[in-house]
Write an enzyme that holds these catalytic residues in place. Sequence first.
Site, short mmCIF file in Angstrom:
data_model
loop_
_atom_site.label_atom_id
_atom_site.label_comp_id
_atom_site.label_asym_id
_atom_site.label_seq_id
_atom_site.Cartn_x
_atom_site.Cartn_y
_atom_site.Cartn_z
N HIS A 28 0.43 -1.87 -0.37
CA HIS A 28 -0.09 -0.15 -0.27
C HIS A 28 0.59 1.38 0.14
O HIS A 28 0.52 2.20 -0.61
CB HIS A 28 -0.98 0.51 0.99
CG HIS A 28 -1.88 -1.08 1.38
ND1 HIS A 28 -3.58 -0.80 0.77
CD2 HIS A 28 -1.37 -2.36 1.51
CE1 HIS A 28 -3.93 -2.24 1.38
NE2 HIS A 28 -3.13 -2.47 1.29
N ASP A 129 -5.72 5.66 1.64
CA ASP A 129 -6.05 4.34 1.69
C ASP A 129 -7.46 3.84 1.99
O ASP A 129 -7.77 5.06 2.76
CB ASP A 129 -5.21 3.32 2.02
CG ASP A 129 -4.86 2.26 1.86
OD1 ASP A 129 -4.23 1.77 1.11
OD2 ASP A 129 -5.84 0.97 2.76
#
Length: 476
Positions: A28, A129
């Site tokens: 990520h 995110d």
Amino acid sequence: MSGVGVTRGGGGVGRRRVLVFPLPFEGHINPMLQLAGALHGRGGLSVTVLHTRFNALDPSLHPELAFAEVPDGVPPDVAAAGSIAEIIHAMNAAMEGESSPTWTSVRDVLASVVAADEEKPPAACLIIDANLLAVQKAAASLGLPTLVLRTGSAACLSCFLAYPMLHEKGYLPPKESRLYEPLKELPPLRIRDLFYSGQANHEIIREILARAIETVRNSDGLVINTFDELEPPELERIRGEVDVAVVLAVGPLHKLSPVDYAGRSSLLRQDHSCIEWLDTQATGSVLYVSFGSLASMDSDEFLEVAGALHSSGHPFLWVIRPDLVRGSHATTSTRLPDGFERAVEEEGRRGKVIHWAPQQQVLAHHAVGGFWTHAGWNSTLESISEGVPMICRPQFADQMMNTRYVQEAWGVGFELEGELKRGEIERAIRKLMGEKEGAGLRERAEKLRKKVAGCLESGGSSQVALDKLVKYIASL
Ligand code: UDP
């Protein structure tokens, strides 16, 4: 403000500023920092990176960006031994609720970072995110718009959106007897390919996915690390279902960020000695073996892999992360079978073992002809970008669905299923690397690589999407 460290990077003060906040895991962090690099390079935007204490980033590696550390509230025992799902769950639990001290600290850090001064232009938005719903709520309380970066595929997000329906129709939670049943609503997926692996805690996963969807739906725009030509129906489905101002396919992000970003966001130190070793190998001859930052295996499986690589006859580059083998903290050499290193490195010079690779450079090297991967989305996209066909060995999260797309939708690899046994592995390696056996895979991988090249050209779909993103940010 207690416990808040704000570090400011060097130059790059543009007209507007963007804040980014990745989930603190390699798969990520990498795409979020690549996006930061692309925005900084393309739009001349200033970028401030918020990051948790857990897996904290090193600001000295990115002097052109500013950094601010945010407390995450993950208990030390969960941080040390929890699965990714447990860590996300703990982070959400600590950050949520307006009376929670972690929430207050997150909001305080955000407020201090948002504030403009003579050095910092005004913040236009926060790109987060999808797993950071609490941070989105903190941003909303300050009137700051949020965009979501999805670090997985469009197919994966489109699956998330379908989960309520999949639960309603009884596909989920998955039943052992129905795993291979096709999902006519989401071809080419089967129940087995959804986000739920055998060992997963289904309730935690269901909650995490529901939060991610809420974050996406609450956002002012959605950015996905894929490209239009790779997943047209999946992107269309998302555009039809998510009512946000922009849905932009800006990937592969590692190709759109400045070249020197490769590896700078890596949590583990990359061993570049493998590039010199690759230089000594014939074109297309090397099998690159790496299972990303989280997937693991038991010691029996590990020995089967080592035995198969040894006897396969193909040169290989194998990444053995310090925590690759479950329950083992021994050094690599004590865990490898007797004589393995001598046979592959000294006698035959046929193999190389390292702890962590500069993966994007490895996949781009002419000597690499195949990738045995766990099929994490970044690895899949990085392989596709270089036209390298894959053996996929998925374990959890989106790895099963990525594998299904690699095999069924794009035809650039296949799954190695069942128990990991030396003979089966050797057969899979021959199927991938063999001159005749692997020819079709290589041909399709090369066609897909050309599509990637097309989307990266001036006027290509990903370049256009990135320009649109910069314009959109400037308009906020
Ligand atoms: N990676 C790397 N060196 C390695 C293995 C992986 O730099 O030896 C990088 C890889 O380039 C990718 C990321 O780590 O960007 C892994 O992300 P992915 O989504 O493939 O898998 P995850 O680690 O999240 O399971």
